[in-house]
Design a protein around this motif. Structure first.
Motif, mmCIF file in Angstrom:
data_model
loop_
_atom_site.group_PDB
_atom_site.id
_atom_site.type_symbol
_atom_site.label_atom_id
_atom_site.label_comp_id
_atom_site.label_asym_id
_atom_site.label_seq_id
_atom_site.Cartn_x
_atom_site.Cartn_y
_atom_site.Cartn_z
ATOM 1 N N ARG C 63 0.840 -1.201 0.000
ATOM 2 C CA ARG C 63 0.000 0.000 0.000
ATOM 3 C C ARG C 63 0.868 1.242 0.000
ATOM 4 O O ARG C 63 0.412 2.316 -0.358
ATOM 5 C CB ARG C 63 -0.911 0.029 1.237
ATOM 6 N N PRO C 66 3.823 3.430 -4.604
ATOM 7 C CA PRO C 66 2.873 3.744 -5.681
ATOM 8 C C PRO C 66 2.784 2.561 -6.647
ATOM 9 O O PRO C 66 3.767 1.854 -6.867
ATOM 10 C CB PRO C 66 3.514 4.946 -6.383
ATOM 11 N N VAL C 68 2.660 2.482 -9.800
ATOM 12 C CA VAL C 68 3.594 2.596 -10.929
ATOM 13 C C VAL C 68 4.953 2.014 -10.547
ATOM 14 O O VAL C 68 5.571 1.273 -11.320
ATOM 15 C CB VAL C 68 3.803 4.080 -11.328
ATOM 16 N N TYR C 102 -4.779 -3.739 -0.426
ATOM 17 C CA TYR C 102 -5.869 -2.830 -0.038
ATOM 18 C C TYR C 102 -7.094 -3.625 0.424
ATOM 19 O O TYR C 102 -7.711 -3.308 1.440
ATOM 20 C CB TYR C 102 -6.250 -1.913 -1.212
ATOM 21 N N TYR C 155 -11.525 1.068 -8.300
ATOM 22 C CA TYR C 155 -10.177 1.628 -8.419
ATOM 23 C C TYR C 155 -9.345 0.815 -9.396
ATOM 24 O O TYR C 155 -8.620 1.345 -10.221
ATOM 25 C CB TYR C 155 -9.473 1.627 -7.054
ATOM 26 N N LYS C 158 -9.865 1.547 -12.966
ATOM 27 C CA LYS C 158 -9.184 2.768 -13.402
ATOM 28 C C LYS C 158 -7.672 2.572 -13.475
ATOM 29 O O LYS C 158 -7.022 3.006 -14.424
ATOM 30 C CB LYS C 158 -9.509 3.915 -12.445
ATOM 31 N N TYR C 159 -7.134 1.909 -12.461
ATOM 32 C CA TYR C 159 -5.681 1.753 -12.425
ATOM 33 C C TYR C 159 -5.179 0.780 -13.490
ATOM 34 O O TYR C 159 -3.982 0.757 -13.785
ATOM 35 C CB TYR C 159 -5.217 1.309 -11.032
ATOM 36 N N SER C 161 -5.344 1.139 -16.396
ATOM 37 C CA SER C 161 -4.775 1.964 -17.469
ATOM 38 C C SER C 161 -3.264 2.124 -17.297
ATOM 39 O O SER C 161 -2.563 2.413 -18.258
ATOM 40 C CB SER C 161 -5.447 3.344 -17.476
ATOM 41 N N LEU C 162 -2.777 1.918 -16.072
ATOM 42 C CA LEU C 162 -1.334 2.098 -15.850
ATOM 43 C C LEU C 162 -0.509 1.014 -16.517
ATOM 44 O O LEU C 162 0.708 1.142 -16.653
ATOM 45 C CB LEU C 162 -1.027 2.145 -14.347
ATOM 46 N N TYR C 196 -14.190 4.006 -20.007
ATOM 47 C CA TYR C 196 -13.857 3.713 -18.603
ATOM 48 C C TYR C 196 -15.006 4.096 -17.677
ATOM 49 O O TYR C 196 -15.331 3.387 -16.730
ATOM 50 C CB TYR C 196 -12.593 4.455 -18.185
ATOM 51 N N LEU C 197 -15.600 5.270 -17.977
ATOM 52 C CA LEU C 197 -16.709 5.745 -17.157
ATOM 53 C C LEU C 197 -17.842 4.714 -17.168
ATOM 54 O O LEU C 197 -18.460 4.431 -16.132
ATOM 55 C CB LEU C 197 -17.200 7.081 -17.719
ATOM 56 N N THR C 200 -16.680 1.695 -14.995
ATOM 57 C CA THR C 200 -16.748 1.944 -13.552
ATOM 58 C C THR C 200 -18.201 2.091 -13.094
ATOM 59 O O THR C 200 -18.557 1.626 -12.018
ATOM 60 C CB THR C 200 -15.948 3.208 -13.154
ATOM 61 N N SER C 201 -19.031 2.708 -13.927
ATOM 62 C CA SER C 201 -20.429 2.895 -13.531
ATOM 63 C C SER C 201 -21.157 1.565 -13.457
ATOM 64 O O SER C 201 -21.940 1.325 -12.529
ATOM 65 C CB SER C 201 -21.150 3.823 -14.508
#
Lengths: 222, 255, 223
Positions: C63, C66, C68, C102, C155, C158-159, C161-162, C196-197, C200-201
């Motif tokens: 945690r 980061p 990345v 997490y 999360y 979204k992540y 994408s990294l 992505y939206l 996530t939605s």
């Protein structure tokens, strides 16, 4: 092993200077998020139906789209579309700040709603305008309650700030990778960067705990 | 009583939430120095009436005059100025939890009346002294007892120099042993000539100090009159029923 | 023609390809994440001192670093000790471990929040230790952990994408390529953002539905 240590020792000042960039990005983003977040929260609690709806959309958008995509959108897309010349550093601060404002607004909103209704009533009864009542009575209490949540948000923004590397911002992660690819000492440098992030997390959350204790109201718990 | 022009007059005050009418066509007027007490069962509209008077609850209909001047635009500056003249005491005190007793009294003076901090502090200390809490002025609400909190809130309201005070069940949230200190403060207010409208279940106290009792039930003012009449010789059966029940209930507890 | 840019077959197929890679990243990572989270979370509550300390250390590091940095360690760092991972494998590994760390926090909190009276009552009825956890503690803890763990999965979406940053070309990566090739940065990233939206939605909606399904009257969801 010794070779790694020598490289690490040599790179440390360079990484530490990068930590200043990281700190600047995070401080800027957190402040932007604070100012926006407070307004969003107040609007969402006390605003009219349309304002609440618009803020809801804003929060939904910035919590639902990945940071990296927003960084690309703002830096490569919107900046050239709108003909504004912003540095990668500035764009990173703005994007991290806007995302954080969405999250911070929900921290503040929860805190405001946890306050007893009577606080606002009593302020009104004294002849305060709603604006004054919110500024003088509601926010001083809500912000105190928000410190633990804010501290958590800080640790998230701090770690997210490493993604600014994708735009070429020379923060800690970028510098670690830069040295790593020259010296071929990837592991020690990444671990060094990781631990520096952990130290910054520790220092920041520790500082906020001290702040929380300092502004604590005797006997108060909500 | 002194004046003939009532200091506060309200007419045809009405409030409903959807279908439910909580206040029906209430009218009353009060002269300077008078104390009128609202009695009646819980949920009968006492609190709504008091909160409509200073527009904490917006009435659907009704007119209000303070000192002979009608409050026409209950909005913005006019509303804030009006509320300064109408002090309010709440059942659950509503002291500002993040401020000391002193700052609770001071904040309205500085931020609403625009007084200098120093003068406001002196005034605040004076008001706290009046309610016997000078020694507690640096304490926060959470460090005070219920009775002390209510006395601070009285000081806070008094500091604004109100022309009239509204007291919404000021002792209902207090432990029995703390009630008398608040009642004493109200008695002192009464003898200093403050005009007050108060709702309470302390029927003994009401009978002792009120000029007039107003019996409210289901949002309706059923009957109004001097304490002796309302308590022992009421016209309406509902008033009689309520008064006999509540005197029985509070006979032992009220001093 | 301009308006139809995103309807061109090659653009659509590139976006679909990217989306598919993203989904392939997200689903296994969230599954592994939950498994790691539940295991580590339970060990941190019920394990002996050494196990608990190890669990705490795991969580502290995963945690604390980061994401990345973690991805770079798996992809650029591991080859130095002779382990070569594909960008895809390094991404799944990185996402799973980070997400698991997490998740374990929520799981641990949820286990701890189950009142001791509940386990005592189960023991009194003759339940064994394992059965107590399985039939009494877990069903309650699961409900408490759900909102937090659900958030974690959002999360993770979204992540994901990294992964682009260690050259795993998923949705964001395909977007970057389309945008650079055609000089259409704003529109492309708007479309990518919208996808992505949507993801996530939908995830948030599913999790809310699930919470509703598992709702028990009077049982406090958040403690």
């Amino acid at each position: 092993m010794t070779e790694s240590l020598i490289v690490l020792y040599g790179a440390l000042p360079y990484l530490l200077r990068g930590s200043l960039v990281t700190i600047a990005v995070v401080a800027g983003a957190m402040m932007l998020g604070l100012v926006f977040g407070i307004h969003l929260a107040v609007g969402q609690v006390y605003g009219g139906r349309w304002l609440r709806r618009v803020i809801g959309l804003y929060v939904w958008f910035f919590r639902g789209v990945p940071l990296l995509v927003l960084l690309f959108l703002f830096y490569f897309g919107l900046c050239s579309l709108l003909q504004i010349n912003l540095s990668a550093f500035t764009v990173s601060v703005i994007v991290l700040g806007l995302i954080s404002s969405a999250y911070q607004s929900q921290i503040f909103r929860g805190a405001i709603m946890s306050l007893p209704q009577g606080q606002l009533k009593a302020a009104r009864a004294l002849g305060m305008s709603d604006r004054k009542a919110i500024a003088l009575i509601i926010l001083p209490q809500a912000l105190r309650l928000s410190i633990p949540g804010w501290s958590n948000e800080y640790s998230i923004v701090l770690k997210d700030s490493a993604v600014a590397y994708a735009l070429g911002v020379m923060e800690m992660m970028a510098r670690a990778h830069f040295v790593a690819s020259r010296t071929y000492e990837h592991l020690p440098l990444y671990f060094a960067a990781g631990f520096l992030f952990m130290i910054l997390t520790y220092l920041g959350t520790k500082g906020l705990r001290i702040l929380e204790e300092k502004v604590r109201i005797p006997g108060y718990s909500a | 009583m002194a004046d003939t022009v009532p200091i506060l007059r309200i007419e045809h005050m009405t409030k409903s939430y959807g279908e439910k009418v909580v206040l029906k066509d209430a009218s009353l007027s009060i002269n300077k120095g008078e104390l009128k007490v609202l009695i009646g069962p819980s949920g009968g509209g006492k609190s709504t009436l008091l909160q409509c008077i200073n527009f904490l609850i917006k009435p659907d209909r009704g007119r209000i005059w303070l000192d002979g001047t009608e409050i026409i635009r209950a909005k913005g500056k006019e509303l804030y100025a009006y509320r300064q003249k109408v002090g309010m005491i709440f059942q659950d005190f509503n002291l500002f939890d993040h401020l000391t007793a002193l700052h609770n009294v001071q904040i309205g003076l500085v931020r609403v009346k625009g007084m200098q901090a120093k003068a406001a502090k002196e005034r605040a200390i004076h008001e706290l002294d009046r309610v016997g809490l000078r020694n507690h002025m640096h304490q926060y609400p959470a460090e005070l007892s219920g009775g002390q909190k209510q006395r601070v809130s009285i000081a806070r309201a008094l500091a604004m120099d109100p022309e009239i005070m509204l007291l919404d069940e000021p002792t209902s949230a207090l432990d029995p042993e703390l009630i008398s200190e608040v009642l004493d403060a109200i008695r002192a207010l009464r003898s200093s000539g403050m005009t007050m409208i108060m709702s309470t279940h302390q029927i003994g106290f009401a009978g002792e100090v009120a000029d007039e009792l107003i019996f409210l039930e289901k949002g309706l003012i059923v009957e109004t009159g001097p304490p002796a009449k309302i308590l022992y010789d009421a016209e309406y059966p509902r008033t009689r029923e309520f008064c006999s029940k509540i005197t029985e209930l509070y006979a032992n507890s009220s001093s | 023609m301009n308006e139809l840019f995103f309807l061109q077959p090659d653009i659509i197929s590139a976006l679909t390809r990217g989306l598919w890679v993203s989904v392939q990243l997200i689903i296994p990572s969230s599954l592994f994440g939950v498994i790691i989270g539940v295991t580590v979370g339970a060990l941190r509550v019920y394990g002996n001192t050494a196990i608990r300390a190890a669990g705490d250390a795991f969580v502290l590091v995963f945690r604390g670093f980061p994401l990345v940095v973690q991805l770079f360690i798996w992809y650029f760092g591991l080859p130095h000790i002779g382990i070569y991972l594909t960008p895809f494998a390094a991404s799944v590994l990185g996402f799973s471990l980070c997400s698991g760390a997490y998740q374990s926090e929520y799981v641990r909190g949820a286990f701890l929040s189950v009142k001791t009276g509940q386990t005592m009552a189960a023991r009194a009825l003759g339940f064994s230790g394992i059965k107590t956890i399985l039939f009494v503690t877990l069903p309650q803890a699961f409900r408490r952990a759900l909102p937090g763990c659900g958030n974690e999965i959002i999360y993770l979406i979204k992540y994901s994408s990294l992964a682009y940053m260690i050259t795993c070309i998923e949705l964001t990566g395909e977007g970057k390529i389309i945008a650079s090739d055609n000089f259409r940065f704003t529109e492309t990233f708007m479309v990518i953002g919208a996808i992505y939206l949507l993801l996530t939605s939908v995830a948030a909606w599913v999790i809310r539905r699930l919470e509703g399904r598992l709702y028990i009257p009077g049982f406090e969801q958040y403690s």
